[in-house]
Design an enzyme around this catalytic site. Sequence first.
Site, PDB file in Angstrom:
ATOM      1  N   ASP A 192       0.795  -1.227   0.000  1.00 26.01           N
ATOM      2  CA  ASP A 192       0.000   0.000   0.000  1.00 26.01           C
ATOM      3  C   ASP A 192       0.826   1.275   0.000  1.00 26.01           C
ATOM      4  O   ASP A 192       0.269   2.369   0.102  1.00 26.01           O
ATOM      5  CB  ASP A 192      -0.939   0.007   1.205  1.00 26.01           C
ATOM      6  CG  ASP A 192      -0.185  -0.121   2.531  1.00 26.01           C
ATOM      7  OD1 ASP A 192       0.998  -0.507   2.515  1.00 26.01           O
ATOM      8  OD2 ASP A 192      -0.790   0.151   3.588  1.00 26.01           O
ATOM      9  N   GLU A 193       2.137   1.187  -0.132  1.00 22.14           N
ATOM     10  CA  GLU A 193       2.990   2.373  -0.093  1.00 22.14           C
ATOM     11  C   GLU A 193       4.001   2.342  -1.239  1.00 22.14           C
ATOM     12  O   GLU A 193       4.477   1.279  -1.629  1.00 22.14           O
ATOM     13  CB  GLU A 193       3.749   2.463   1.239  1.00 22.14           C
ATOM     14  CG  GLU A 193       2.865   2.521   2.471  1.00 22.14           C
ATOM     15  CD  GLU A 193       3.677   2.585   3.746  1.00 22.14           C
ATOM     16  OE1 GLU A 193       4.635   3.393   3.817  1.00 22.14           O
ATOM     17  OE2 GLU A 193       3.375   1.824   4.681  1.00 22.14           O
TER      18      GLU A 193
END
Length: 415
Positions: A105-106
Amino acid sequence: MERRILHCDLNNFYASVECREHPHWKDLPLVVCGDPWLRHGVVLAKNQPAKLRGICTGQTLWEAQRLCPGLLCVPPRFDLYLRYSRAAREIYGRYTDQVEPFGIDECWLDVTGSERLFGPAEQMAHQIRREVKRRLGVTISVGVSFNKTFAKLASDLKKPDAVTVLPREKMSRMIWPLPAGELLGVGRATRERLAHAGIFTIGQLAQSDPKMLRRMLGVCGEKLWLAANGQEDAPVLRQEETPLPKSLGNSTTCSRDLTSREEVWTVLLALGEEVSRRMRRDQLTAGQVVLLVREQDRTDHSYGAPLVPPSRSGWVLAHRAMELFLEQYDFSHPVRALGIHAGGLFYQGEGVQLNLFEDPAAAARREELESRVDQLRCRYGKGILSRGTLMRQQLVVAKPGFSHFSIPGFHLNDR
């Protein structure tokens, strides 16, 4: 020229995807969590209404339900989350080819060379934020700074759906007052050692003696001092420039507490096979194995040892981990969870030191057998071949593996 680095963090990612797929859940307190019946009942992600009730990632499910009766609990769907993650990276890739993932998610983006096309970095950050929200229906927080460490810190300062700019001249005012544990690379053990030395904030870390930090933490201490002072200069890698991982591992919370070495061996065998499969997929070999043990009361222990010669065999990983367990653990408490990590990784085919006391032909036969099993599972499914031990004892959630052999030194038969 000073770099322009973005850190894009998909907010409450798993929970946000579930709310996007089920719009009627949006205003209900929701968590994505493991199966409590398999003792995996831990909060993996929560949406904003759940966060407002005091629910935190990593809490046990019963703690979350105590804070919020009627909490909506949904199981994770990692294939779905991966699709959303890839779609977000496609959007990032329209602005720069330097997109380095940091988990599902990053991502970091180096947009230094893109400003001539898309305008200032802050403007790009807002464009990306709006486009992700419009196209994917989830929000991101974007940090804008001059290096990776501070871009990540900036993205954490304002959530959700926000852009935070952290220029060098605001470093001491915005970053130094933060707790030292907020700095990338400062985990629980490092935070405790820093606190023991009277270092509680990033500013105190920045103003410490780097030689003292090196004596206390080794080379990591010096790197943390550089990061706290804004001197970290690691490049943002392109997606095709994935670095060699430091380790590969797998762990599981068992369906019941383990009280015998036979049960421990069963779980280690399953974990070793999964780690071995991943190493074989990536053409890696390990020079070290680390065993992780979590007791019934959630006390954690880790034990490491070299692999001589280096190996990627699941049986070798499990066997060495079992040796470590018998040497180090006395079963004073039942075992709740186990993990195996393979470290000291290098690419298969590089020169290694052989072991004079091991038959290289036997090692080659084991490698051939495990490779063929991998091929069969890839073609026909993981359940096509199973180990007898794993079929007898349902202790792990993972799919069972396969082969037949005696276990030297343990007097257990896998048949």
